[in-house]
Design a protein around this motif. Structure first.
Motif, PDB file in Angstrom:
ATOM      1  N   ASP A 110       6.628   3.936  70.074  1.00  0.00           N
ATOM      2  CA  ASP A 110       7.674   3.373  71.096  1.00  0.00           C
ATOM      3  C   ASP A 110       8.869   4.261  71.112  1.00  0.00           C
ATOM      4  O   ASP A 110       9.592   4.429  70.354  1.00  0.00           O
ATOM      5  CB  ASP A 110       7.994   2.046  70.560  1.00  0.00           C
ATOM      6  N   PRO A1113       6.659  -8.541  65.531  1.00  0.00           N
ATOM      7  CA  PRO A1113       7.126  -7.344  65.936  1.00  0.00           C
ATOM      8  C   PRO A1113       8.466  -7.406  65.372  1.00  0.00           C
ATOM      9  O   PRO A1113       8.905  -8.019  64.593  1.00  0.00           O
ATOM     10  CB  PRO A1113       7.250  -7.208  67.517  1.00  0.00           C
ATOM     11  N   CYS A1118      10.002  -8.158  71.861  1.00  0.00           N
ATOM     12  CA  CYS A1118       8.956  -7.534  71.869  1.00  0.00           C
ATOM     13  C   CYS A1118       7.671  -8.302  72.246  1.00  0.00           C
ATOM     14  O   CYS A1118       6.343  -7.733  72.271  1.00  0.00           O
ATOM     15  CB  CYS A1118       8.556  -6.791  70.655  1.00  0.00           C
ATOM     16  N   SER A1135       8.957 -11.635  77.943  1.00  0.00           N
ATOM     17  CA  SER A1135      10.320 -10.373  77.934  1.00  0.00           C
ATOM     18  C   SER A1135      10.688 -10.083  79.179  1.00  0.00           C
ATOM     19  O   SER A1135      11.491  -9.017  79.498  1.00  0.00           O
ATOM     20  CB  SER A1135       9.589  -9.039  77.145  1.00  0.00           C
TER      21      SER A1135
END
Length: 1458
Positions: A110, A1113, A1118, A1135
């Motif tokens: 990420d 997470p 997330c 999200s």
């Protein structure tokens, strides 16, 4: 290639260091326009690498990197990299986008989580694949098929503000290893194919061309002592046997975890670690998980499940890959470990290149992870269903392939078919004919030369009937099957679709929708992709098909997937379907046999099916043969609206894409109706997405001449329609309150239309004549059905045809038929006490305003019961007026009013204040005229003729407004129980009619309304105790809630799991409750501890699936599946932000704040702050749902608060006397210190810093900081402030200074002792910064001082030159609202620089003042402003003028900063 950046870049980029360093200017004010590209195109295998030099925390998102085919020399730079088109591939976060559209999720690292100093690179390798490199590690292929000429792209986005190019060169040479790896994979595939051929031909399973492969994989000659075994140290429930080659979980029916085992030594490069599943149990969900870890088993504290380990671990779970407990690949392979059976083999291998591969029954599933560490141990987690496994040391390919379903199904004799010969090479002379593949489901069989599939024992089993085509479909090739035979035993029916899986190698599931990769299926009337529904309402329902019906599927050359039912296309169902797909038919449930239709003349006849009897006639239908035959030719015409589909031989009509389209679905009969002929349809399907429903009528327009409009009521000639309760001719309403309401009908209801010989139109509901709807119809009319709104599908019934001749020729009038209530129960009525401009019609069911624009208040005839909806439809509007209908609830008793006309009744509802009244005007909710809430629901000002508006008092004491049947959510709380509905025919709305009824059937309903009956009913209502409604309701026992043991890694639970604390860092603080949240139960947590070292704070919400095995997470944002999250002052779903400016800013909540979550009976999520309901945050919350808390940033500890919802008292619960007396006790209402947010409010801190810059003596201000109040949006919502309060004797309204910050001034001791000032009124005075000190010195506003709010003889400004100041009488001007006193003409702005942030701001100042009653005069505003400044105060009374010295007392300094 030079490692430099191109001189052309985004407009905020500055280049330095010989164009190797790029910096985004204004990084705190701007987050985009930071694009840079490489100076030259990339060479193959070169990795263009940059280092992140600087980041800021002001934004979300961070660096983005990729490649583009666009030449930077001619590029028009977009604001961000995701805006690049024309051949651009960008890695953003953990997603890959091509030309701005996501093509791969959960890829690699990420990028948003990278920090300063991390290195990111991008590469196009020799095979045209895009690779991302992070800190020297390859993240694998992100895309393929890239062109050769590409420039590197770096976007300094969001947090990333500066990067430096560090290199542009190839990585260490690994091509030789890759080629060797490909050769080994090709060899394995050849062995696999030869094994299949050998088995089909009856050869030995050991005749592999390469001999025994057991010693390959680079292990060399393995000695017994070097063999892979299970380590002696293992999970607490594991029992080892068979020389540590077999592991078994004890108590498998009582425990589902604590079954982790590891290998006794690390795995070698290219060494296969393979196990066989020996035993499964059916009790649990989930099954075996396998992978590798860097942890030495001697030193490891074994977790309950391996996916809980947060470091050094890669596991395959289901069909996905989890790295350190986080899902990195959602759909890794075509097999799911949860679906494997006893005897199946699972293996893994870490190759020399560092790539990790998994193998299912010997089939390589591809690269699961790149750059696996060099020293790893094999791990097996005997979880859930998996109980016993054994390590397999004989890695013979044919042995590992013995479980392949293609072989087993082909050799299986139990389906009663000859064994076909298999050839992996197609016969060139065989026709390319579509047949069923011989590899089929366990309970299926292929007959008829491969053209027919059946479940031989369809009455014994309902699944395992999957069959596939023998070859992939060509583009635009239709695969169509006919249902030959059905059984009545099961629910569900045939399913059809396509899959990328080759049937020869596919392990067929029990139903095709269980397959989690490469599969698209139509099931029922939905479409599923990889087991997940992507279209809820699509096409004809396959579950309703009969023997003889056909279904088909085609993949078009543009990649779209289409389905057919009885030859009728159902529209596009999916896009981007790959080219090589096999057709799939699942003979599920009722579907027992199907045949491929490729030659209509050659099809075998249908089997005899006597299951269908003669056509049933409804009880009211004639039974003559003539009638039956006459009805047989009534069908829907082939011409219809765009979204309509005709099926079932013209007898069924449906609206496709009914979840996204609500109109364009008009259908019409295929011929004119005969005199006295009934055209009747039955509603077969509805959706609850839209308002409005079916509309029915007739038209004299021939179908061939009709240009189908959006809705049939748009036609302005030769058309008669029934819409709701309104009869419409040529688009105009002729009559309201017809005997039925089409909007109230449900699935199974029947609607009929008939034109009599005399030209009258009658409607029939469920066989009951509703009377004459209209007269004078021409002789030749067609029946019309508009599948509008909620109505999705109808079919012509067998009752259609001629009715009794007496009806055909009789001259029936409307009075011959009773008028039925629009819905079940007794129709509501309006009270005979109303505004002076109102006239009631139709027995009190209609109200018309006959003059002016006001004096149009009307009431319901009776008090509303709990959860009783009072609804009206707008009949007429007059556009010459502004404003619109207003609606609400009132405690005013209409019987207590004088007789009509009520000249004393308020001209408008907003001025009705003699009793407590809650109302909606436009989009503003008011209580006794005082603004409570803005931007509520749809504005009533937008409504027009035909719209419906309703009001309901719910059981939780909230008022709900309904618009066209849709609940807008709670508008007001703490509504009294004895309330009447009240409406104001204001402005443009001049006439309404009632469309609702009472909830309970009244025994008086058959009588005509009369004064005596009304009085009797009211008397009965009065005699009923008000508390009965509550006493009869069951008492809800709150469920005890505690936090779940499964939580974020930084969470520590205590106090019997009622307290949670984050013990390190600022994230990884997710926790959920162990129990689901029952409907109507308030779950509350209290903030125990905050740490000001961090920014932001907690977020909370609900999650719609079980959290038992949730991999948490780092933060709640997330989570992207079935999650509703409240963060700051916004609401997020999966999200994505769905609502802004909701409730207080959670980042400003201080210690001691109690936050609550509640899901009401309608599935709406509410946030409660210190007991105050903030309204609906989200709708359609599933059951069950679990409360979710994220201890993020400042919030370090919370505890579950006891449920004291019964003791919570909102301000709306207070009586008027309570409110006034309460305010008398203090100069201005102040919340208790526990909920005073001044500790954390950034706006208050900013205003305080500006006050410090003024260098005013501290002696002027109150030492107790609790009286300093911030009125920013977050703080006043957090306290639950109302917009207006009363103060003084006599009480007078004043507005709270929203948007300002108050610093309390020191009160003189003699004033505090006497308390005389507490009887004074509250007002505001805007002033300049230069006047502050002199005003504070005198502790009051002096008439002689200069201020923009001082006037001389009624004019603003300084004295004229020739005037005598000593003779003038200056006045001080005040106002009860800062919306007036805070105007810039009164409180001029000054610019200052914040000493902390160094940013420039504008500030204004003013005073909150106590004013002695009688010392001032109320007057109009003097600025010439025509628009209302404050909704509570008229412009004619917004200024207060005082000339008395000592008539004002300063209470607080007000500061506003922009």
């Amino acid at each position: 290639m030079a490692a430099e950046l191109h001189p052309r870049s985004g407009k905020l980029i500055g280049l330095s260091n010989s164009n190797r360093t790029a910096q985004r200017n204004q990084p705190v004010q701007e987050f985009n326009h930071g694009l840079v590209l490489s100076r030259e195109p990339l060479r193959d295998r070169d990795v263009f690498t940059v280092r992140i030099d600087k980041k800021v925390n002001s934004w979300s998102g961070s660096i983005e990197i990729g490649v583009t085919a666009l030449d930077p020399a001619a590029l028009d730079f977009p604001s961000s990299a995701t805006g690049l088109k024309g051949g651009s591939w960008i890695v953003s976060g953990c997603s890959v986008l091509k030309d701005g559209r996501s093509v791969l999720e959960e890829y690699g690292r990420d990028l948003d989580q990278l920090g300063e100093g991390d290195r990111v690179g991008i590469q196009r390798n020799g095979r045209g694949e895009l690779h991302l490199w992070v800190n020297g590690q390859d993240c694998g292929a992100a895309a393929s098929g890239l062109p050769s000429r590409l420039w590197a792209v770096v976007d300094l986005y969001g947090k990333c503000t500066q990067v430096t190019v560090v290199s542009c060169e190839p990585p260490p040479d690994t091509e030789d290893q890759e080629e060797d790896e490909e050769e080994r994979e090709e060899e394995l595939f050849d062995v696999f194919n030869n094994a299949i051929v050998s088995l089909y031909r009856g050869g030995s399973t050991n005749n592999s061309p390469s001999g025994s492969a057991g010693g390959t994989a680079g292990t060399g000659g393995m000695t017994t002592n070097d063999a892979l075994l299970f380590h002696e140290k293992c999970g607490t429930l594991i029992k080892l046997s068979n020389n540590n080659k077999t592991a078994e979980r004890r108590r498998p029916l009582d425990e589902f975890n604590n079954g982790v085992v590891m290998t006794n030594r690390p795995l070698r490069h290219n060494e296969m670690f393979e196990i066989r599943i020996d035993k499964l149990v059916d009790k649990w969900s989930g099954s075996i998980e396998i992978g590798v870890t860097t942890h030495n088993p001697n030193n490891l504290d074994y977790p309950a499940t391996m996916t809980n380990l947060r470091s050094g671990t890669i596991m395959m779970s289901g069909c996905g890959i989890l790295t350190n407990g986080k899902g990195t690949r959602r759909e890794y392979c075509e097999f799911s470990l949860d679906e494997l059976q006893e005897g199946d083999h699972i293996g893994l291998m870490r190759k020399a290149s560092g790539a990790l591969h998994f193998y299912i029954n010997g089939i390589d599933q591809g690269v699961a992870a790149n750059q696996t560490p060099g020293v790893v141990y094999g791990v097996v987690d005997l979880y859930g269903m998996a109980v016993k496994v054994t390590i397999v040391h004989n890695h013979n390919h044919s042995d590992r392939l013995r479980r392949n379903n293609a072989i087993m199904r082909a050799l299986s004799p139990d389906v009663g078919r000859p064994r076909p010969a298999l050839s992996l090479t197609p016969d060139p002379e065989a026709p390319d004919r579509l047949l069923f593949h011989p590899n089929c489901g366990q309970k299926a069989a292929i007959i008829g030369d491969g053209r027919t599939a059946l479940r031989p024992h369809a009455t014994d089993d309902f699944n395992h009937g999957v069959v596939l085509s023998n070859r992939p479909l060509h583009s635009n090739e239709v695969f169509q099957v006919r249902i030959d035979k059905m059984v009545d035993k099961w629910a569900g029916s045939i399913e059809i679709g396509v899959t990328t899986h080759n049937p020869a190698y596919l392990q067929l599931p029990s139903t095709m929708t269980n397959l989690r990769s490469g599969t698209w299926m139509m099931t029922g009337n939905g479409v599923m992709h990889n087991g997940t529904t992507i279209l809820d309402e699509y096409g004809h329902n396959l579950d309703r098909l009969k023997a003889g019906d056909t279904v088909g599927v085609v993949r078009k050359d543009d990649g779209s997937l289409h389905f057919f039912v009885n030859g009728v296309p159902q529209g596009p169902a999916a896009w981007n379907v790959p080219p090589s797909v096999y057709a799939v038919v699942d003979l599920y449930g009722q579907a027992a046999q199907a045949t491929i239709m490729d030659d209509m003349a050659d099809l075998p006849p249908l089997p005899d099916d006597n299951s269908e009897g003669p056509t049933a006639m409804s009880p009211g239908s004639p039974c003559s043969i003539t009638g039956a035959s006459a009805a047989s030719d009534l069908r829907f015409h082939q011409l219809h609206g765009t979204n309509a589909v005709i099926t079932n031989g013209g007898r069924t009509a449906l609206r496709q894409n009914c979840r996204s389209e609500f109109n364009d679905a008009i259908v019409i009969s295929n011929r004119c109706l005969r005199d006295g002929e009934l055209f009747e349809i039955v509603i077969q399907k509805m959706v609850d997405r839209w308002s409005g429903s079916i509309e029915a009528g007739v038209t004299a327009i021939r179908p061939e001449e009709l240009e189908f409009p959006n809705t049939m009521t748009d036609i302005d000639y030769d058309t008669w329609m029934l819409s709701g309760t309104a009869i419409m001719q040529d688009g105009n309403t002729m009559r309201n309150n017809y005997g039925c309401d089409l909007d109230s009908l449900s699935t199974g209801s029947r609607i009929g239309m008939m034109r009599t010989a005399s030209g009258d139109l009658h409607y029939y509901i469920n066989g009951v004549d509703q009377g004459v709807a209209c007269t004078g119809l021409p002789p030749e009319v067609y029946a019309v059905i508009d599948l509008y709104g909620q109505c999705v599908q109808v079919s012509i019934t067998s009752s259609s045809g001629p009715l009794d001749n007496s009806l055909c020729t009789s001259n029936i009038t409307e009075k011959s038929f009773p008028i039925h209530s629009p819905v079940a129960g007794v129709a509501h009525r309006l009270h005979n006490k109303h505004g002076k401009n109102v006239v009631l019609l139709g027995d009190g069911c209609q109200a018309v305003r006959v003059g002016g624009y006001a004096h149009g208040i009307v009431f319901s005839a009776k008090e509303l019961k709990t959860d009783e909806l009072f609804e009206v439809k707008i009949n007429e509007v007059d556009e010459q007026w502004s404003g619109s209908l207003r609606i609400g609830l009132t405690t005013l008793q209409p019987p207590d009013l004088p007789s009509c006309p009520l000249s004393g009744l308020s001209p408008s509802l907003t001025q009705l204040r003699s009793k407590v009244t809650w109302l909606l005007a436009g989009s503003e909710v008011r209580r006794n005229g005082v603004l409570q809430r803005q931007n509520y629901g749809c504005s009533l000002d937008r409504l027009t003729v035909g719209n419906r508006v309703g009001v309901k008092r719910c059981s939780d004491d909230t008022m709900h407004i309904f618009i066209d049947g849709e609940d807008m959510g709670p508008a007001a709380t703490a509504v009294a129980k004895n309330v009447y509905a009240v409406l104001d025919l204001y402005g443009k709305v001049t006439a309404v009619s009632i469309v609702s009824s009472t909830l309970v059937e009244d025994t008086e309903s058959v009588k005509a309304p009369s004064l005596s009956s009304d009085s009797c009913s009211e008397g009965e209502d009065d005699s009923t105790p008000v508390s009965d409604g509550c006493e009869n309701e069951p008492t809800l026992v709150p469920m005890a809630m505690a936090f779940l043991e499964n939580h974020g890694k930084n969470i520590q639970l205590s106090n019997q799991n009622l307290t949670a604390a984050r013990v390190s860092s600022y994230n990884q603080g997710l926790l959920v409750t162990a129990q689901p949240l029952p409907r109507q139960q308030l779950f509350q947590v209290c903030i125990d501890r905050l740490n000001s070292s961090w920014t932001s704070s907690l977020s909370l919400g609900v999650i719609g699936h079980s959290p038992d095995r949730l991999n948490f997470p780092s933060t709640a944002c997330c989570l992207k599946r079935s999650v509703w999250l409240l963060q700051r002052d916004s609401v997020f779903h999966n999200s994505l932000k769905i609502c802004e400016n909701y409730g207080p800013n959670l980042d400003t909540c201080p210690e001691g704040t109690v936050l609550g979550l509640l899901v009401d009976a309608n599935g709406c999520l509410h946030l409660h702050v210190n007991g105050m309901d903030q309204g609906v945050a989200a709708q359609d919350i599933p059951t069950p749902c679990y409360p979710l808390i994220d201890l993020y940033g400042q919030c370090e500890q919370v505890c579950i608060a006891p449920n004291t919802s019964g003791d919570v008292r909102c301000q709306g619960d207070m009586e008027k006397a309570d409110m006034v007396d309460g305010i008398k006790e203090s100069v201005c209402w102040t919340p208790p210190p526990a909920v005073n947010p001044n500790k954390t409010c950034e706006y208050q801190a900013l205003c305080s810093r500006f006050k410090d810059l003024l260098t005013l003596p501290d002696g002027y201000f109150n030492e107790d900081a609790k009286y300093n109040l911030c009125y920013c949006e977050s703080c006043h919502k957090l306290r639950g402030d109302e917009a207006y309060y009363k103060r003084g004797e006599p009480p007078r309204d004043y507005a709270l200074p929203f948007g300002w910050c108050r610093f309390a001034l020191r009160i003189k001791p003699h004033c505090e002792v006497s308390n005389t000032f507490k009887k004074w009124h509250i007002a505001y005075h805007g002033t300049s910064v230069g006047s502050l000190r002199r005003t504070l010195d005198h502790s009051q506003l002096l008439p002689g001082q200069f201020s923009l709010l001082l006037c001389y003889h009624g004019s603003y400004g300084e004295p004229e030159e020739n005037s005598a100041p000593e003779r003038e009488i200056p006045c001080v001007r005040l106002s009860p609202t800062m919306r007036y006193s805070g105007l810039e003409v009164f409180a001029p702005k000054v610019q200052f620089r914040d000493p902390r942030s160094l940013r420039c701001h504008h500030a204004q100042v003013g005073f909150q003042v106590c004013v002695r009653p009688g010392s001032y005069k109320v007057g109009p505003q003097s600025l010439g402003i025509s628009e209302p400044l404050d909704p509570r105060f008229s412009n004619t009374e917004i200024e207060w003028i005082t000339k008395e010295k000592g008539g004002t007392l300063l209470y607080g300094l007000l500061i506003r900063v922009e």
